[in-house]
Design a protein around this motif. Structure first.
Motif, PDB file in Angstrom:
ATOM      1  N   ILE A   2     -19.446  52.802  87.846  1.00 33.92           N
ATOM      2  CA  ILE A   2     -20.218  53.778  87.061  1.00 33.92           C
ATOM      3  C   ILE A   2     -19.799  55.197  87.469  1.00 33.92           C
ATOM      4  O   ILE A   2     -19.671  56.081  86.624  1.00 33.92           O
ATOM      5  CB  ILE A   2     -21.744  53.595  87.281  1.00 33.92           C
ATOM      6  CG1 ILE A   2     -22.167  52.146  87.036  1.00 33.92           C
ATOM      7  CG2 ILE A   2     -22.533  54.549  86.400  1.00 33.92           C
ATOM      8  CD1 ILE A   2     -22.194  51.697  85.605  1.00 33.92           C
ATOM      9  N   ASP A   3     -19.557  55.394  88.772  1.00 30.87           N
ATOM     10  CA  ASP A   3     -19.100  56.709  89.233  1.00 30.87           C
ATOM     11  C   ASP A   3     -17.798  57.103  88.543  1.00 30.87           C
ATOM     12  O   ASP A   3     -17.610  58.260  88.157  1.00 30.87           O
ATOM     13  CB  ASP A   3     -18.874  56.699  90.755  1.00 30.87           C
ATOM     14  CG  ASP A   3     -20.192  56.662  91.525  1.00 30.87           C
ATOM     15  OD1 ASP A   3     -21.250  56.905  90.897  1.00 30.87           O
ATOM     16  OD2 ASP A   3     -20.161  56.373  92.734  1.00 30.87           O
ATOM     17  N   LEU A   5     -16.777  56.082  85.644  1.00 32.73           N
ATOM     18  CA  LEU A   5     -17.092  56.395  84.248  1.00 32.73           C
ATOM     19  C   LEU A   5     -17.621  57.828  84.135  1.00 32.73           C
ATOM     20  O   LEU A   5     -17.205  58.595  83.260  1.00 32.73           O
ATOM     21  CB  LEU A   5     -18.122  55.387  83.709  1.00 32.73           C
ATOM     22  CG  LEU A   5     -18.642  55.627  82.285  1.00 32.73           C
ATOM     23  CD1 LEU A   5     -17.507  55.637  81.265  1.00 32.73           C
ATOM     24  CD2 LEU A   5     -19.687  54.566  81.917  1.00 32.73           C
ATOM     25  N   VAL A   6     -18.528  58.196  85.050  1.00 33.99           N
ATOM     26  CA  VAL A   6     -19.082  59.556  85.049  1.00 33.99           C
ATOM     27  C   VAL A   6     -17.958  60.576  85.224  1.00 33.99           C
ATOM     28  O   VAL A   6     -17.891  61.583  84.508  1.00 33.99           O
ATOM     29  CB  VAL A   6     -20.142  59.717  86.170  1.00 33.99           C
ATOM     30  CG1 VAL A   6     -20.602  61.174  86.285  1.00 33.99           C
ATOM     31  CG2 VAL A   6     -21.337  58.797  85.906  1.00 33.99           C
ATOM     32  N   ALA A 243     -24.803  57.288  82.449  1.00 29.16           N
ATOM     33  CA  ALA A 243     -23.532  57.892  82.870  1.00 29.16           C
ATOM     34  C   ALA A 243     -23.305  59.224  82.158  1.00 29.16           C
ATOM     35  O   ALA A 243     -22.842  60.196  82.760  1.00 29.16           O
ATOM     36  CB  ALA A 243     -22.379  56.929  82.585  1.00 29.16           C
ATOM     37  N   ARG A 246     -25.526  61.895  83.710  1.00 31.53           N
ATOM     38  CA  ARG A 246     -24.964  62.369  84.991  1.00 31.53           C
ATOM     39  C   ARG A 246     -23.775  63.288  84.761  1.00 31.53           C
ATOM     40  O   ARG A 246     -23.614  64.302  85.443  1.00 31.53           O
ATOM     41  CB  ARG A 246     -24.565  61.178  85.859  1.00 31.53           C
ATOM     42  CG  ARG A 246     -25.765  60.498  86.528  1.00 31.53           C
ATOM     43  CD  ARG A 246     -25.333  59.275  87.329  1.00 31.53           C
ATOM     44  NE  ARG A 246     -24.287  59.577  88.316  1.00 31.53           N
ATOM     45  CZ  ARG A 246     -23.537  58.666  88.909  1.00 31.53           C
ATOM     46  NH1 ARG A 246     -23.690  57.380  88.616  1.00 31.53           N
ATOM     47  NH2 ARG A 246     -22.623  59.018  89.792  1.00 31.53           N
TER      48      ARG A 246
END
Ligand SMILES: [Zn+2]
Length: 250
Positions: A2-3, A5-6, A243, A246
């Protein structure tokens, strides 16, 4: 994951978003290919039948009316709304959707930033003069008379979805591929990427080395491509809106 993706969303300035049925299930729209898919229980009306037979036009309108009664009141969900927020900060090159539910437009994605490859059920289109109008009055007429509605020009009115055997609109496909040519990130959300030529749009972007993200619950036809930068298996609604939030806060 997910990080990552962000980070990709944060770094991107011109995102091509490609969406499929998986982003609308949270709005109560069934996936046609799923076990409850209506195509398994209905005889589809092909476009040439629609254009040549009043009985088949009646069948088509009957099917569309049943669909509208079942999920015509569906509302956009967090995924549709998060993509609108990305557009507001000017990060969207184009939203290209396979969905015919009209929920991107309903959420507020602007016409210039939207390609509905397979058309939309939220508009009626005259097959002669191409004028578009809202569905409800035509459904009301059909319900009353049982006759498939006609345009004031005499042409056949039809929900503006692409039917079986009907060509995709070349101008709309060109808009999608132009966007694929300009984007700096391609994201495929909630699509099995099995229906072509629609699924070739994000693929085209990757031919230039553009980062390519796929978020979908279950397998997709692009999973084994070397050009995939990030593959997340899971529910788009549970992953993507957070995401995007963020990335926008970053
Ligand atoms: Zn007309």
């Amino acid at each position: 994951m997910i990080d990552k993706l962000v980070d990709l969303i944060t770094a991107a300035e011109r995102i091509l978003v490609f969406t499929g049925a998986g982003i609308s299930t949270a709005s109560g729209i069934p996936d046609y290919r799923g076990p409850q898919g209506v195509w398994k229980t209905r005889t589809p009306v092909f476009y040439d039948e629609f254009m040549t037979s009043v009985d088949r036009r009646r069948d088509y309108w009957q099917q569309k009316m049943e669909d509208a009664e079942e999920w015509g009141a569906a509302e956009p969900n967090e995924v549709h709304r998060a993509l609108v927020r990305l557009e507001r900060v000017d990060k969207i090159e184009m939203v290209v959707t396979q969905n015919v539910d009209g929920l991107h437009a309903a959420a507020g994605t602007s016409r210039e930033k939207l390609v509905e490859i397979h058309g939309t059920n939220r508009e009626i289109e005259c097959q002669t003069c191409r004028e578009r109008s809202a569905p409800e009055p035509h459904f009301a007429t059909f319900r009353e008379t049982g006759d498939p509605p006609l345009c004031h020009c005499g042409g056949y009115l039809k929900p503006a979805t692409i039917s079986f055997g009907q060509n995709l609109r070349a101008d709309e496909m060109a808009r999608a591929f132009d966007a694929a040519d300009r984007c700096d990130l391609a994201m495929a959300l909630g699509s099995t990427l099995t229906v072509n030529p629609a699924a070739s749009v994000p693929l085209y972007a990757t031919e230039r080395g553009t980062p390519y993200v796929i978020v979908n619950r279950g397998e997709t036809a692009h999973d084994r491509l070397r050009t995939v930068t990030l593959r997340i298996d899971g529910d788009v609604g549970a992953i993507v809106p957070g995401a995007i939030e963020r990335a926008l806060a970053a």
